[in-house]
Design an enzyme around this catalytic site. Structure first.
Site, PDB file in Angstrom:
ATOM      1  N   ASP A   1       0.812  -1.221   0.000  1.00 36.04           N
ATOM      2  CA  ASP A   1       0.000   0.000   0.000  1.00 36.04           C
ATOM      3  C   ASP A   1       0.843   1.268   0.000  1.00 36.04           C
ATOM      4  O   ASP A   1       0.311   2.381   0.071  1.00 36.04           O
ATOM      5  CB  ASP A   1      -0.957   0.005   1.192  1.00 36.04           C
ATOM      6  CG  ASP A   1      -0.235   0.016   2.533  1.00 36.04           C
ATOM      7  OD1 ASP A   1       1.018  -0.034   2.536  1.00 36.04           O
ATOM      8  OD2 ASP A   1      -0.913   0.086   3.579  1.00 36.04           O
ATOM      9  N   GLY A   2       2.186   1.115  -0.065  1.00 34.54           N
ATOM     10  CA  GLY A   2       3.063   2.276  -0.140  1.00 34.54           C
ATOM     11  C   GLY A   2       3.657   2.709   1.182  1.00 34.54           C
ATOM     12  O   GLY A   2       4.540   3.568   1.213  1.00 34.54           O
ATOM     13  N   GLU A   3       3.176   2.156   2.301  1.00 32.27           N
ATOM     14  CA  GLU A   3       3.740   2.517   3.600  1.00 32.27           C
ATOM     15  C   GLU A   3       5.139   1.913   3.751  1.00 32.27           C
ATOM     16  O   GLU A   3       5.458   0.885   3.164  1.00 32.27           O
ATOM     17  CB  GLU A   3       2.825   2.040   4.730  1.00 32.27           C
ATOM     18  CG  GLU A   3       1.510   2.787   4.785  1.00 32.27           C
ATOM     19  CD  GLU A   3       0.646   2.373   5.969  1.00 32.27           C
ATOM     20  OE1 GLU A   3       1.039   1.431   6.704  1.00 32.27           O
ATOM     21  OE2 GLU A   3      -0.418   2.979   6.155  1.00 32.27           O
TER      22      GLU A   3
ATOM     23  N   HIS B   1      21.628  26.223   2.123  1.00 30.76           N
ATOM     24  CA  HIS B   1      21.463  27.348   1.193  1.00 30.76           C
ATOM     25  C   HIS B   1      21.160  28.651   1.926  1.00 30.76           C
ATOM     26  O   HIS B   1      21.655  29.709   1.547  1.00 30.76           O
ATOM     27  CB  HIS B   1      20.354  27.034   0.190  1.00 30.76           C
ATOM     28  CG  HIS B   1      20.318  27.974  -0.973  1.00 30.76           C
ATOM     29  ND1 HIS B   1      21.349  28.066  -1.886  1.00 30.76           N
ATOM     30  CD2 HIS B   1      19.385  28.872  -1.375  1.00 30.76           C
ATOM     31  CE1 HIS B   1      21.048  28.974  -2.796  1.00 30.76           C
ATOM     32  NE2 HIS B   1      19.872  29.478  -2.512  1.00 30.76           N
TER      33      HIS B   1
ATOM     34  N   ASP C   1      27.560  33.841  -9.882  1.00 35.38           N
ATOM     35  CA  ASP C   1      26.890  35.086  -9.483  1.00 35.38           C
ATOM     36  C   ASP C   1      27.506  35.551  -8.168  1.00 35.38           C
ATOM     37  O   ASP C   1      28.318  34.847  -7.551  1.00 35.38           O
ATOM     38  CB  ASP C   1      25.372  34.907  -9.357  1.00 35.38           C
ATOM     39  CG  ASP C   1      24.990  33.748  -8.453  1.00 35.38           C
ATOM     40  OD1 ASP C   1      25.689  33.509  -7.453  1.00 35.38           O
ATOM     41  OD2 ASP C   1      23.986  33.073  -8.738  1.00 35.38           O
TER      42      ASP C   1
ATOM     43  N   LYS D   1      25.347  40.451 -13.745  1.00 42.87           N
ATOM     44  CA  LYS D   1      24.521  40.980 -14.829  1.00 42.87           C
ATOM     45  C   LYS D   1      24.578  42.501 -14.817  1.00 42.87           C
ATOM     46  O   LYS D   1      24.346  43.132 -13.790  1.00 42.87           O
ATOM     47  CB  LYS D   1      23.080  40.502 -14.681  1.00 42.87           C
ATOM     48  CG  LYS D   1      22.914  39.010 -14.944  1.00 42.87           C
ATOM     49  CD  LYS D   1      21.474  38.567 -14.792  1.00 42.87           C
ATOM     50  CE  LYS D   1      21.347  37.069 -15.069  1.00 42.87           C
ATOM     51  NZ  LYS D   1      19.951  36.597 -14.888  1.00 42.87           N
TER      52      LYS D   1
ATOM     53  N   ASP E   1      29.575  26.539  -7.174  1.00 45.42           N
ATOM     54  CA  ASP E   1      28.292  26.936  -6.587  1.00 45.42           C
ATOM     55  C   ASP E   1      27.907  25.926  -5.516  1.00 45.42           C
ATOM     56  O   ASP E   1      28.473  24.830  -5.452  1.00 45.42           O
ATOM     57  CB  ASP E   1      27.205  27.023  -7.658  1.00 45.42           C
ATOM     58  CG  ASP E   1      26.156  28.085  -7.343  1.00 45.42           C
ATOM     59  OD1 ASP E   1      26.101  28.539  -6.177  1.00 45.42           O
ATOM     60  OD2 ASP E   1      25.392  28.454  -8.246  1.00 45.42           O
TER      61      ASP E   1
END
Length: 298
Positions: free
Chosen positions: A33-35, A125, A164, A187, A224
């Site tokens: 059932d996905g559990e 982040h 950046d 930029k 990055d």
């Protein structure tokens, strides 16, 4: 004792090897059932370190982490240190529009409520996410590990480039370790409808200005913290190639790499795409095991 969740089993094994510590096996599976089913195989020490990234599929990996933490406490662990190399939902650290969930705060609360005594991650982040925790937190920088990798692969001074200004501190950190120059792209608005991305002139460590001319003939490494769609990176690769870089390699800590990002980065002219193993990807060539082991030793 080290325990690795299904998203970070290889990394956990290498951490245990670095520390000469026990590695405990975890059995996980899904019911029809996905559990999720989870079982810790072995006797539990008083102090346990769980290593589990919560990248894609975020919800499944997060639930497994919560099950692990709570289960370990139920089984008698006095202290559970949680290492989440990549923390899913960490970029949802504030409410951008009315009614939105501050998902990073909810995840932090869930990890604490499950029984975590300490939280360790890499290059989160937004550092403000750590303020959502009421337990000790550590935000490790993976730049040292990436710098070591770069140093082993090349025999000349590279040029480290941030795509950046936000990523410039990462470039500076690596450049300081490698004793080389670094810069970033920015930029510049040339008119109402015209924007151009350029190398920013910065004063180098040798008091010479790092500029467009500094790129020609250099092995450039773009740095990055996270690469998701790769749009900014693709742009950076193209610009550095146009400026005459001998080669352009791309490095990041967390390789999310969605929507064909890897293919587009190589198509732009990148020589290689290198990441840590905070998440499992073809680019995951830099191991975080030593960095984690060093923190756990303290």
């Amino acid at each position: 004792m080290i325990i690795g969740g299904s998203a970070s089993q290889d990394l956990a094994a290498h951490v245990a090897e670095e520390l000469n510590d026990d590695l405990c096996y975890v059995e996980t599976k899904k019911f029809p059932d996905g559990e999720r089913y989870l079982r810790v195989d072995g006797e539990i020490d008083d102090e346990v370190t769980v290593i589990q990234s919560t990248g894609y599929p975020q919800d499944e990996n997060l639930m497994e982490l919560l099950f692990l933490i709570s289960n370990l406490k139920d089984l008698g662990a006095k202290k559970v240190r949680v290492v989440v190399p990549y923390m899913g939902y960490a970029r949802q650290e504030k409410r951008f529009h009315d009614g939105e969930a501050v998902s990073a705060k909810i995840v932090a609360n869930l990890i604490q409520s499950a029984g975590a005594d300490e939280f360790i991650t890499f290059n989160i982040h937004e550092k403000c996410v750590l303020d959502f925790f009421d337990i000790p937190t550590t935000n490790i920088s993976a730049m040292g590990a990436i710098a070591e990798y770069i140093d082993e692969k090349i025999d000349e001074k590279p040029l480290i480039v941030a795509p950046d200004k936000g990523a410039y501190p990462f470039a500076q950190e690596i450049a300081e370790i490698l004793d080389c120059e670094c810069t970033y792209l920015s930029k510049v608005r040339l008119g109402p409808d015209k924007v151009e991305t350029r190398i920013v002139d910065v004063e180098g460590s040798s008091d010479e200005t790092v500029n467009v001319d500094s790129v020609k003939g250099k092995k450039a490494f773009i740095i990055d913290d996270i690469i998701a769609t790769g749009g900014t990176i693709v742009n950076a690769v193209k610009i550095l190639k146009e400026y005459g870089a001998k080669s352009v390699d791309v490095c990041c800590v967390h390789p999310i790499l969605v929507n064909g990002a890897t293919m587009r980065i190589y198509a732009a002219g990148a020589n290689s795409l290198i990441s840590t193993n905070s998440l499992s990807a073809d680019s995951s060539r830099v191991s975080l095991a030593k960095s984690i082991a060093n923190v756990l030793r303290d």
